[in-house]
Design a protein around this motif. Structure first.
Motif, PDB file in Angstrom:
ATOM      1  N   ILE A  97       0.810  -1.217   0.000  1.00 57.89           N
ATOM      2  CA  ILE A  97       0.000   0.000   0.000  1.00 57.89           C
ATOM      3  C   ILE A  97       0.846   1.271   0.000  1.00 57.89           C
ATOM      4  O   ILE A  97       0.461   2.277  -0.593  1.00 57.89           O
ATOM      5  CB  ILE A  97      -0.992  -0.009   1.183  1.00 57.89           C
ATOM      6  N   HIS A  98       2.026   1.252   0.638  1.00 58.96           N
ATOM      7  CA  HIS A  98       2.840   2.470   0.661  1.00 58.96           C
ATOM      8  C   HIS A  98       3.505   2.735  -0.686  1.00 58.96           C
ATOM      9  O   HIS A  98       4.086   3.803  -0.883  1.00 58.96           O
ATOM     10  CB  HIS A  98       3.891   2.396   1.775  1.00 58.96           C
ATOM     11  N   HIS A  99       3.410   1.770  -1.617  1.00 56.90           N
ATOM     12  CA  HIS A  99       3.893   2.004  -2.985  1.00 56.90           C
ATOM     13  C   HIS A  99       2.786   2.535  -3.895  1.00 56.90           C
ATOM     14  O   HIS A  99       3.073   3.042  -4.986  1.00 56.90           O
ATOM     15  CB  HIS A  99       4.428   0.700  -3.589  1.00 56.90           C
ATOM     16  N   VAL A 139       4.607   1.920   8.631  1.00 61.81           N
ATOM     17  CA  VAL A 139       5.087   1.777  10.001  1.00 61.81           C
ATOM     18  C   VAL A 139       5.689   3.095  10.495  1.00 61.81           C
ATOM     19  O   VAL A 139       5.474   3.497  11.641  1.00 61.81           O
ATOM     20  CB  VAL A 139       6.114   0.636  10.086  1.00 61.81           C
ATOM     21  N   ARG A 140       6.422   3.784   9.629  1.00 62.76           N
ATOM     22  CA  ARG A 140       7.051   5.051  10.037  1.00 62.76           C
ATOM     23  C   ARG A 140       6.013   6.063  10.507  1.00 62.76           C
ATOM     24  O   ARG A 140       6.135   6.655  11.585  1.00 62.76           O
ATOM     25  CB  ARG A 140       7.851   5.639   8.873  1.00 62.76           C
ATOM     26  N   ALA A 190       2.265   7.056  17.448  1.00 65.89           N
ATOM     27  CA  ALA A 190       2.012   6.092  18.521  1.00 65.89           C
ATOM     28  C   ALA A 190       2.697   6.427  19.842  1.00 65.89           C
ATOM     29  O   ALA A 190       2.609   5.620  20.776  1.00 65.89           O
ATOM     30  CB  ALA A 190       2.437   4.698  18.063  1.00 65.89           C
ATOM     31  N   GLY A 191       3.361   7.567  19.946  1.00 62.59           N
ATOM     32  CA  GLY A 191       4.054   7.899  21.188  1.00 62.59           C
ATOM     33  C   GLY A 191       3.169   7.821  22.421  1.00 62.59           C
ATOM     34  O   GLY A 191       3.501   7.122  23.390  1.00 62.59           O
ATOM     35  N   PRO A 192       2.023   8.492  22.418  1.00 59.68           N
ATOM     36  CA  PRO A 192       1.137   8.402  23.597  1.00 59.68           C
ATOM     37  C   PRO A 192       0.662   6.971  23.870  1.00 59.68           C
ATOM     38  O   PRO A 192       0.536   6.569  25.032  1.00 59.68           O
ATOM     39  CB  PRO A 192      -0.038   9.312  23.213  1.00 59.68           C
ATOM     40  N   LEU A 193       0.407   6.211  22.805  1.00 58.28           N
ATOM     41  CA  LEU A 193      -0.056   4.840  22.990  1.00 58.28           C
ATOM     42  C   LEU A 193       1.035   3.975  23.610  1.00 58.28           C
ATOM     43  O   LEU A 193       0.769   3.162  24.506  1.00 58.28           O
ATOM     44  CB  LEU A 193      -0.503   4.260  21.650  1.00 58.28           C
ATOM     45  N   ARG A 194       2.287   4.173  23.182  1.00 55.67           N
ATOM     46  CA  ARG A 194       3.391   3.399  23.766  1.00 55.67           C
ATOM     47  C   ARG A 194       3.562   3.730  25.243  1.00 55.67           C
ATOM     48  O   ARG A 194       3.822   2.848  26.064  1.00 55.67           O
ATOM     49  CB  ARG A 194       4.692   3.671  22.998  1.00 55.67           C
ATOM     50  N   VAL A 217       5.639  -0.865  15.333  1.00 54.90           N
ATOM     51  CA  VAL A 217       5.064   0.420  15.755  1.00 54.90           C
ATOM     52  C   VAL A 217       5.187   0.604  17.260  1.00 54.90           C
ATOM     53  O   VAL A 217       5.473   1.711  17.746  1.00 54.90           O
ATOM     54  CB  VAL A 217       3.583   0.502  15.319  1.00 54.90           C
ATOM     55  N   LEU A 218       5.002  -0.472  18.030  1.00 58.42           N
ATOM     56  CA  LEU A 218       4.906  -0.355  19.487  1.00 58.42           C
ATOM     57  C   LEU A 218       6.140  -0.851  20.222  1.00 58.42           C
ATOM     58  O   LEU A 218       6.129  -0.913  21.459  1.00 58.42           O
ATOM     59  CB  LEU A 218       3.668  -1.101  19.990  1.00 58.42           C
ATOM     60  N   ALA A 219       7.195  -1.233  19.515  1.00 64.00           N
ATOM     61  CA  ALA A 219       8.415  -1.686  20.182  1.00 64.00           C
ATOM     62  C   ALA A 219       8.857  -0.643  21.217  1.00 64.00           C
ATOM     63  O   ALA A 219       8.746   0.562  20.985  1.00 64.00           O
ATOM     64  CB  ALA A 219       9.523  -1.916  19.157  1.00 64.00           C
ATOM     65  N   PRO A 220       9.320  -1.086  22.415  1.00 59.11           N
ATOM     66  CA  PRO A 220       9.725  -2.447  22.772  1.00 59.11           C
ATOM     67  C   PRO A 220       8.636  -3.314  23.399  1.00 59.11           C
ATOM     68  O   PRO A 220       8.941  -4.404  23.881  1.00 59.11           O
ATOM     69  CB  PRO A 220      10.835  -2.193  23.785  1.00 59.11           C
TER      70      PRO A 220
END
Length: 541
Positions: free
Chosen positions: A213-215, A261-262, A268-272, A520-523
């Motif tokens: 999809i990103h292509h 993913v980028r 996703a900062g608040p979610l992590r 996205v959510l690592a670690p």
């Protein structure tokens, strides 16, 4: 007055109905695809995607039959009056299995074959072959036998073979379905070069949307024969099928909706932070029994495909076998099943070696769903195959049909197996194998041709199998399916096992095999959107 170029592919109020069908396969489709556009076709299995693709090169209705209303123009040519051979110079088609479509023995001969059929001069053929060898980055494979190539190399040769004919449109049907993640990226990079450097119009149908999809410049969403067409981010908001990163964005309420993913990681900062530190799930205790393999070695001539592999598969577990194309996964599966010849080593299932059993008995001990499931189908109808499976397994009538309906709903019982899609054929063979209920079930690339909903149904079916104390080993390149279904991952390279452990531990340590949610959510050790929902107990949006 400005000049607007005509679209390369144009559908005008197109309805296609197959003979004997109660409803049209496509209904009042209006669609315009421009020159140099990469259009991604998405939709549930059976939604009409194959009919849409077939209409672009005239296979529908000239070879499939049926009635076409409206008009389809490809490079200005009306498919109603132009058969596929009349469109061969403007439309190139690459199927799911490139090896099955090859007609010569070597790379250079295959690249030249289509031009020979068009009667092009030798000097033109030579120049185009050299150009395509460079564009597809396969110059070093010029003299290589096609059967010796990896899956990714074969796919690039198949694309190159249509590219030598200078088509204005290339249609690709699941071009990455049989490829490992690295090979898939190589093929998609080559496709992107065709779009951006040569202004070729490329239309891709792909169930593994996360890879493509990103292509894409646009998305064609097919739902029950109806078609919607628009920018990827807009189409994914309501699409009936969506990759994990989009599902995560929908659930989290991210705007704009991320497609990569980028972009998702940036949102996703608040979610992590909300997730915090979540411990890895505990490994369940092992049960006795299952399959024991010691020192399994498989040779194909001089090639050592499997080199002294030790493997223990316990009941109640789903194990994923991963690794790049050519790592030895399929050879190992056939050796474990007993049909593949072992050069050395032993295999035991509850004390019996499958290789020493008669085929009819072996099927009740180790079932195997191969990459080409159609090889196991021989009756005239889907219903006939299911009835035979019930009789052979000595189970209640309708058992196989019920399993098939759960995995791939809506397949008519009177349909001939050869008329099914790749995903539907695989679902039928899987249902037949599950009906026999062997203690060990092996699957080779079981998600080819399956959409996300069908893969979730497959996961549920396999979970019910292992809940009864059975053992499942599946070879796959589908990292998202592994994240959802597998308890354990074994990674092979050059015929050897190089990694073995719980799914979360193995896939998150590998950039190639990590699923989108994990990236996205690592670690945090969360691999699926369902796992995120469970961790936060947040209601679904």
């Amino acid at each position: 007055m400005s000049w607007t170029p005509a679209p390369t592919v144009l559908f005008e109020d197109v309805t296609i109905t197959y003979d004997g069908s109660d409803a049209p396969a496509l209904t009042h489709v209006d669609l315009s695809i421009e020159e140099g556009e990469l259009a991604l076709v998405v939709g549930r299995t059976g939604s009409g995607k194959s009919t849409l693709l077939g209409a672009i090169n005239g296979l529908v209705p000239h070879f499939t039959g049926g009635h076409l209303e409206g008009r389809v123009l490809v490079a200005g040519r009306d498919i109603a009056t132009h058969r596929p051979r009349d469109l061969a110079d403007v439309v190139g088609v690459v199927g799911q299995d490139p090896l099955a479509g090859f007609v010569t023995e070597t790379v250079e001969a295959e690249l030249a074959y289509g031009m020979e059929q068009l009667g092009l001069p030798p000097e033109t053929m030579r120049r185009r072959v050299e150009e395509v060898l460079d564009v597809m980055d396969i110059a070093d494979l010029r003299d290589a036998p096609l059967r010796d190539l990896s899956g990714g190399q074969q796919q690039r040769v198949a694309i190159g073979a249509v590219l030598t004919q200078h088509p204005q449109v290339i249609v690709l049907d699941e071009p990455t379905s049989a490829l490992d993640p690295t090979a898939a990226e190589d093929v998609l990079a080559a496709i992107s070069r065709l779009v951006h450097d040569l202004s070729t119009t490329v239309i891709v149908a792909e169930h593994r949307i996360e890879r493509v999809i990103h292509h894409a410049d646009s998305v064609i969403h097919v739902v029950d024969g109806r078609v919607e067409h628009g920018p990827p981010a807009q189409m994914m908001i309501t699409s009936s099928v969506a990759p994990p990163v989009v599902e995560l964005g929908r659930w989290a309420g991210w705007t704009p909706l991320p497609l990569s993913v980028r972009d998702a990681r940036r949102a996703a900062g608040p979610l992590r932070r909300e997730i915090g530190e979540i411990p890895s799930p505990a490994t369940p205790p092992e049960q006795p029994g299952g399959l024991e393999a010691k020192g399994v070695t498989v040779r194909h001539g001089r090639l050592v495909a499997v080199d002294g592999v030790d493997l223990t598969l316990r009941p109640g577990t789903i194990t994923a076998l991963m690794g790049r194309n050519g790592a030895g996964k399929s050879s190992l599966l056939w050796a474990l099943q007993g049909s593949g010849r072992r050069a050395a080593g032993t295999v035991s299932v509850d004390g019996a070696d499958p290789a020493e059993l008669a085929p009819a008995v072996r099927r009740t001990v180790v079932g195997l769903v191969p990459q080409t499931p159609g090889d196991l189908l021989y009756l005239e109808t889907v219903g006939g195959e299911c009835e035979r499976a019930d009789l052979d397994a000595e189970v209640a009538a309708g058992t196989c049909a019920a399993l098939l309906e759960e995995i791939a709903p809506g397949i008519p019982a009177d349909r001939h197996p050869r008329d099914l899609s790749e995903g539907q054929r695989l679902a039928l063979v899987l249902a037949i194998q599950l009906t026999a209920d062997p203690p060990v079930l092996l699957l080779d690339e079981p998600t080819r041709g399956l959409d996300y909903t069908a893969k979730s149904a497959l996961t549920r079916a396999l979970r019910s199998v292992v809940a009864r104390g059975r053992t499942v080993l599946l070879s796959t390149h589908d990292v998202e399916f592994v994240a959802e279904a597998a308890d354990r991952v074994v990674v092979m390279a050059d015929g050897e096992v190089i990694s073995d452990g719980p799914t979360a531990d193995v896939v998150t340590s590998s950039p190639a095999f990590a699923p989108q949610v994990a990236k996205v959510l690592a670690p945090a050790p969360l691999l699926t959107v369902a796992a995120v929902r469970a961790a936060l107990t947040r209601p679904t949006a």
